[in-house]
Design a protein around this motif. Structure first.
Motif, PDB file in Angstrom:
ATOM      1  N   SER A  44      23.196  36.743  43.101  1.00  0.00           N
ATOM      2  CA  SER A  44      24.001  37.422  44.813  1.00  0.00           C
ATOM      3  C   SER A  44      25.255  37.867  44.435  1.00  0.00           C
ATOM      4  O   SER A  44      25.490  39.457  45.236  1.00  0.00           O
ATOM      5  N   PHE A  45      25.872  37.059  43.880  1.00  0.00           N
ATOM      6  CA  PHE A  45      27.462  37.268  43.545  1.00  0.00           C
ATOM      7  C   PHE A  45      27.874  38.296  42.657  1.00  0.00           C
ATOM      8  O   PHE A  45      28.851  38.638  42.991  1.00  0.00           O
ATOM      9  N   PHE A  46      26.944  38.442  41.557  1.00  0.00           N
ATOM     10  CA  PHE A  46      27.068  38.809  40.627  1.00  0.00           C
ATOM     11  C   PHE A  46      27.593  40.593  40.519  1.00  0.00           C
ATOM     12  O   PHE A  46      29.026  40.969  40.478  1.00  0.00           O
ATOM     13  N   PRO A  47      26.687  41.471  41.716  1.00  0.00           N
ATOM     14  CA  PRO A  47      27.671  43.330  41.956  1.00  0.00           C
ATOM     15  C   PRO A  47      28.376  42.880  42.678  1.00  0.00           C
ATOM     16  O   PRO A  47      29.230  43.839  42.452  1.00  0.00           O
ATOM     17  N   VAL A  48      28.745  41.664  43.955  1.00  0.00           N
ATOM     18  CA  VAL A  48      29.442  41.804  44.604  1.00  0.00           C
ATOM     19  C   VAL A  48      30.592  41.607  43.091  1.00  0.00           C
ATOM     20  O   VAL A  48      32.003  42.163  43.998  1.00  0.00           O
ATOM     21  N   ILE A  49      31.287  40.847  42.442  1.00  0.00           N
ATOM     22  CA  ILE A  49      31.786  40.250  41.043  1.00  0.00           C
ATOM     23  C   ILE A  49      32.949  41.273  40.966  1.00  0.00           C
ATOM     24  O   ILE A  49      33.488  42.249  40.483  1.00  0.00           O
ATOM     25  N   LEU A  50      30.846  41.798  40.374  1.00  0.00           N
ATOM     26  CA  LEU A  50      31.538  42.916  39.217  1.00  0.00           C
ATOM     27  C   LEU A  50      32.134  44.341  40.586  1.00  0.00           C
ATOM     28  O   LEU A  50      32.693  45.354  39.972  1.00  0.00           O
ATOM     29  N   VAL A  51      32.133  45.612  41.249  1.00  0.00           N
ATOM     30  CA  VAL A  51      32.250  46.063  42.548  1.00  0.00           C
ATOM     31  C   VAL A  51      33.924  45.981  42.919  1.00  0.00           C
ATOM     32  O   VAL A  51      34.077  46.724  42.064  1.00  0.00           O
ATOM     33  N   VAL A  52      34.172  44.342  42.952  1.00  0.00           N
ATOM     34  CA  VAL A  52      35.222  44.269  43.341  1.00  0.00           C
ATOM     35  C   VAL A  52      36.298  44.151  41.524  1.00  0.00           C
ATOM     36  O   VAL A  52      37.113  44.456  42.342  1.00  0.00           O
ATOM     37  N   PHE A  53      35.733  43.689  40.873  1.00  0.00           N
ATOM     38  CA  PHE A  53      36.623  43.491  39.517  1.00  0.00           C
ATOM     39  C   PHE A  53      36.541  45.173  39.103  1.00  0.00           C
ATOM     40  O   PHE A  53      37.879  45.493  38.602  1.00  0.00           O
ATOM     41  N   MET A  54      36.007  45.588  38.707  1.00  0.00           N
ATOM     42  CA  MET A  54      35.855  47.171  38.816  1.00  0.00           C
ATOM     43  C   MET A  54      37.442  47.873  39.548  1.00  0.00           C
ATOM     44  O   MET A  54      38.006  49.257  39.195  1.00  0.00           O
ATOM     45  N   LEU A  55      37.053  48.105  40.763  1.00  0.00           N
ATOM     46  CA  LEU A  55      37.873  48.502  42.181  1.00  0.00           C
ATOM     47  C   LEU A  55      39.489  48.194  41.497  1.00  0.00           C
ATOM     48  O   LEU A  55      40.394  48.544  41.316  1.00  0.00           O
ATOM     49  N   ARG A  56      39.321  46.990  41.836  1.00  0.00           N
ATOM     50  CA  ARG A  56      41.367  46.160  40.855  1.00  0.00           C
ATOM     51  C   ARG A  56      41.364  46.518  39.758  1.00  0.00           C
ATOM     52  O   ARG A  56      42.645  46.677  39.773  1.00  0.00           O
ATOM     53  N   SER A  57      40.536  46.712  38.632  1.00  0.00           N
ATOM     54  CA  SER A  57      41.193  47.600  37.891  1.00  0.00           C
ATOM     55  C   SER A  57      41.513  48.794  36.558  1.00  0.00           C
ATOM     56  O   SER A  57      42.233  49.088  36.526  1.00  0.00           O
ATOM     57  N   PHE A  58      40.269  49.045  38.005  1.00  0.00           N
ATOM     58  CA  PHE A  58      41.255  50.214  37.889  1.00  0.00           C
ATOM     59  C   PHE A  58      40.763  51.954  38.515  1.00  0.00           C
ATOM     60  O   PHE A  58      42.456  52.588  38.599  1.00  0.00           O
ATOM     61  N   LEU A  59      40.644  51.589  39.980  1.00  0.00           N
ATOM     62  CA  LEU A  59      41.946  52.340  40.762  1.00  0.00           C
ATOM     63  C   LEU A  59      42.282  51.319  42.022  1.00  0.00           C
ATOM     64  O   LEU A  59      43.675  52.264  41.822  1.00  0.00           O
ATOM     65  N   VAL A  60      41.927  50.823  42.789  1.00  0.00           N
ATOM     66  CA  VAL A  60      43.461  50.622  43.602  1.00  0.00           C
ATOM     67  C   VAL A  60      43.343  48.611  43.658  1.00  0.00           C
ATOM     68  O   VAL A  60      42.411  48.261  43.822  1.00  0.00           O
ATOM     69  N   GLU A  61      44.127  48.222  44.035  1.00  0.00           N
ATOM     70  CA  GLU A  61      44.728  46.715  43.481  1.00  0.00           C
ATOM     71  C   GLU A  61      45.700  46.651  45.053  1.00  0.00           C
ATOM     72  O   GLU A  61      46.643  47.143  45.071  1.00  0.00           O
ATOM     73  N   PRO A  62      45.229  45.581  45.970  1.00  0.00           N
ATOM     74  CA  PRO A  62      45.936  45.547  47.102  1.00  0.00           C
ATOM     75  C   PRO A  62      47.279  43.886  46.735  1.00  0.00           C
ATOM     76  O   PRO A  62      46.685  43.586  45.925  1.00  0.00           O
ATOM     77  N   PHE A  63      48.498  44.496  47.324  1.00  0.00           N
ATOM     78  CA  PHE A  63      49.410  43.387  47.421  1.00  0.00           C
ATOM     79  C   PHE A  63      50.666  43.288  48.286  1.00  0.00           C
ATOM     80  O   PHE A  63      50.041  44.096  49.295  1.00  0.00           O
ATOM     81  N   LYS A  64      50.429  41.791  48.353  1.00  0.00           N
ATOM     82  CA  LYS A  64      51.859  41.494  49.735  1.00  0.00           C
ATOM     83  C   LYS A  64      53.172  42.227  49.441  1.00  0.00           C
ATOM     84  O   LYS A  64      53.305  41.002  48.118  1.00  0.00           O
ATOM     85  N   ILE A  65      53.824  42.131  50.463  1.00  0.00           N
ATOM     86  CA  ILE A  65      55.289  42.271  49.946  1.00  0.00           C
ATOM     87  C   ILE A  65      55.870  40.823  50.296  1.00  0.00           C
ATOM     88  O   ILE A  65      55.980  40.376  51.785  1.00  0.00           O
TER      89      ILE A  65
END
Length: 267
Positions: A44-65
């Motif tokens: 259940s968790f592997f596909p979700v973790i994979l998508v989030v990992f790829m997004l954060r690593s190569f596309l966009v990453e959120p930050f708080k000021i």
């Protein structure tokens, strides 16, 4: 907390458990038998973790000021998005560039790993690229002998969580292709000489009571906060090496205290 590393470990663990089940456990299970709970969770968790990992690593990453060092451009409580590929594709965790796309330019608002503690992410504005001679004297920023074009916009008032800038001057500044605003507090010192540390390539800088002059070495960048008199930046801890770059900030996606800031681009 090294969140990318934690995500990578979680990705590997769930993936290995899922594959182990496919090739070792599933063929031995009786028909209709229920999957082990650990296998069920991993699938259940592997596909979700994979998508989030790829997004954060190569596309966009959120930050708080977390601080006011980039006021008035960014306020405490702003949630921002950072483009991870603007300056090249980097390997997750190792942060090693594998594909070169572009280099930071003067005026870019950039997230990077703090040189004195790479586990911390900082955000400042690029005011010096390799080879630039940066001078900040009497609160006037000069690059390669040319003072930046500035314009006074009057008084700036902001009070929140102990931050009080009712006596700050709001300044419009042209830096490269970016026209942005900075804050200057007339009564604050230009530089806190006692806070200047020893750092790599420290010999490239000269300090005095009126400010400093630094020549940016190759492969490094000079960063300053827009809140010029209340920012812990390259003036005090030195240059940011290319390997520490995380990405370019481009948008505010949320602010609980001011919904009007949602969707505002970062310049």
């Amino acid at each position: 907390m090294n969140f990318p590393l934690i995500m990578l470990i979680a990705l590997v663990v769930t993936g290995v458990i899922w594959l182990f089940d496919i090739y070792a456990l599933k063929p031995r299970r009786a028909a209709g038998a229920k999957e082990p709970l650990l296998v069920e969770y991993s699938k259940s968790f592997f596909p979700v973790i994979l998508v989030v990992f790829m997004l954060r690593s190569f596309l966009v990453e959120p930050f708080k000021i977390p601080s006011g060092s980039m006021m008035p451009t960014l306020l405490v409580g702003d949630f921002i998005l950072v483009n991870k590929y603007t300056y090249g594709i980097r390997l997750p965790v190792a942060n090693k560039k594998i594909i070169d796309i572009a280099s930071p330019k003067n005026g870019d608002v950039m997230v990077f790993r703090y040189p004195e503690d790479p586990s911390l992410d900082y955000i400042k504005r690029v005011v010096g690229v390799p080879g630039d001679k940066i001078s900040y004297q009497n609160k006037q920023l000069t690059i390669n002998g040319k003072p930046l074009k500035i314009e006074s916009l009057g008084n700036y008032s902001y009070v929140k969580s102990g931050l009080n800038f009712v006596n700050a001057n709001l300044i419009s500044e042209q830096l490269g292709e970016h026209n942005h605003q900075t804050l200057v507090q007339p009564e604050a010192p230009v530089l806190r000489l006692g806070d200047v540390r020893q750092f790599s390539n420290r010999e490239n800088c000269a300090y005095n009571n009126e400010g400093f002059t630094c020549t940016v070495p190759q492969g490094h960048y000079f960063m300053m906060g827009d809140n010029r008199d209340d920012s812990n930046d390259s003036r005090y801890w030195g240059f940011v090496p290319d390997r520490n770059i995380v990405g370019k900030a481009f948008m505010i996606w949320w602010n609980f205290d001011d919904l009007k800031r949602i969707g505002k681009s970062i310049d």
